[in-house]
Design an enzyme around this catalytic site. Structure first.
Site, PDB file in Angstrom:
ATOM      1  N   LYS A  13       0.834  -1.207   0.000  1.00  0.00           N
ATOM      2  CA  LYS A  13       0.000   0.000   0.000  1.00  0.00           C
ATOM      3  C   LYS A  13       0.867   1.255   0.000  1.00  0.00           C
ATOM      4  CE  LYS A  13      -2.089  -1.036   3.924  1.00  0.00           C
ATOM      5  NZ  LYS A  13      -1.448  -2.309   4.316  1.00  0.00           N
ATOM      6  N   ARG A  88      -9.250   0.929   9.269  1.00  0.00           N
ATOM      7  CA  ARG A  88      -8.894  -0.448   9.615  1.00  0.00           C
ATOM      8  C   ARG A  88      -9.992  -1.137  10.425  1.00  0.00           C
ATOM      9  NH1 ARG A  88      -2.910   0.405   9.216  1.00  0.00           N
ATOM     10  NH2 ARG A  88      -1.815  -1.538   9.626  1.00  0.00           N
ATOM     11  N   ARG A 127      12.030  -6.389   4.691  1.00  0.00           N
ATOM     12  CA  ARG A 127      11.788  -4.986   4.343  1.00  0.00           C
ATOM     13  C   ARG A 127      12.659  -4.023   5.137  1.00  0.00           C
ATOM     14  NH1 ARG A 127       5.650  -2.754   4.735  1.00  0.00           N
ATOM     15  NH2 ARG A 127       5.766  -3.116   6.967  1.00  0.00           N
ATOM     16  N   ARG A 162      11.574  -1.668  10.602  1.00  0.00           N
ATOM     17  CA  ARG A 162      10.573  -1.231  11.565  1.00  0.00           C
ATOM     18  C   ARG A 162      10.564  -2.145  12.769  1.00  0.00           C
ATOM     19  NH1 ARG A 162       5.090  -0.138   8.265  1.00  0.00           N
ATOM     20  NH2 ARG A 162       4.296  -1.187  10.123  1.00  0.00           N
ATOM     21  N   ARG A 173      -0.383  -8.690  13.852  1.00  0.00           N
ATOM     22  CA  ARG A 173      -0.870  -7.733  12.841  1.00  0.00           C
ATOM     23  C   ARG A 173      -1.762  -8.429  11.818  1.00  0.00           C
ATOM     24  NH1 ARG A 173       4.701  -5.513  11.013  1.00  0.00           N
ATOM     25  NH2 ARG A 173       3.607  -4.152   9.565  1.00  0.00           N
TER      26      ARG A 173
END
Ligand code: AMP
Length: 215
Positions: A13, A88, A127, A162, A173
């Site tokens: 996203k 969300r 990532r 992160r 998550r």
């Protein structure tokens, strides 16, 4: 044009939102980015937010709706807003509809980016992002440059992982996504706003699909 990019963590996203910002003068509203900023504020609220985020749970509706309201009322967006990571929950989706109504605006598209769970885990654990501009890298498909210079902003930088991009938080998550966020797929389908795309392709293929949808 106001759009929502909907999808689980790691669906791409943020990457696609950045492309739309560059190409269409749209404004990206990422509640994740706003909350990462809030957690460094040194306030009690910041500390609470940090704890919740590191676990991988959702921050309260009240906090994120407040953040979005502030941005919508304060920022001009000639090309429209891209909602990235918001809404969300169903309460957030209702609040967004009401906020846009109040402003005499509407939602033009909700794009669900579908990616299978295994690919998500691979993407997230590989990532990192440029500490300067937020450009996203992947250890396998787009490794951070060895000379430490970001290919997007050209700055000598650090490539940061992160705090919540680890296997434990990721499980929470994903669970939060399936329990609290995935009902939004039906919600926007019923409103006639939903388009589903395959988020597994190359970045350019996915952005081509999004362009086609937005016209
Ligand atoms: P993201 O950068 O979108 O993956 O968000 C990182 C974390 O911020 C999430 O795991 C949540 O803890 C929190 N967060 C971001 N957006 C929201 C939202 N709309 N509602 C509740 N929590 C959020």
């Amino acid at each position: 044009m106001n759009i929502i990019l909907l999808g689980p963590p790691g669906a791409g996203k943020g990457t696609q939102a950045r492309i739309l910002v560059d190409e269409r003068q749209m404004v990206q509203l990422s509640t994740g980015d706003m909350l990462r900023e809030a957690r460094t504020s040194g306030t009690d609220m910041g500390r609470k937010v940090a704890e919740v985020m590191d676990r991988g749970d959702l921050v309260t509706d009240e906090i994120v709706i407040g953040l979005i309201r502030e941005k919508l009322e304060g920022d001009a967006a000639p090309g429209g807003f891209i909602f990235d990571g918001f809404p969300r929950t169903l309460a957030q989706a209702d609040a967004l509809g009401a906020l846009l109504d109040e402003m005499g605006q509407s939602l033009d598209a909700v794009i669900e980016m579908r990616v299978d769970d295994e690919a998500l885990v691979d993407r997230i654990t590989a990532r990192s992002t440029c500490a300067n501009c937020g450009e996203v890298y992947n250890d396998h498909t787009k490794p951070p440059p060895a000379d430490g210079v970001c290919t997007n902003c050209g700055q000598k930088t650090e490539f940061k992982r992160r705090a919540d991009d680890n296997a434990d938080s990721l499980k929470t998550r994903l669970m939060a996504y399936y329990k609290q966020t995935s009902p939004l797929i039906g919600y926007y389908y019923a409103k006639g706003d939903l388009t589903v795309i395959d988020g597994l392709g190359e970045i350019d293929e996915v952005s081509g699909e999004i362009k086609r949808i937005l016209g």
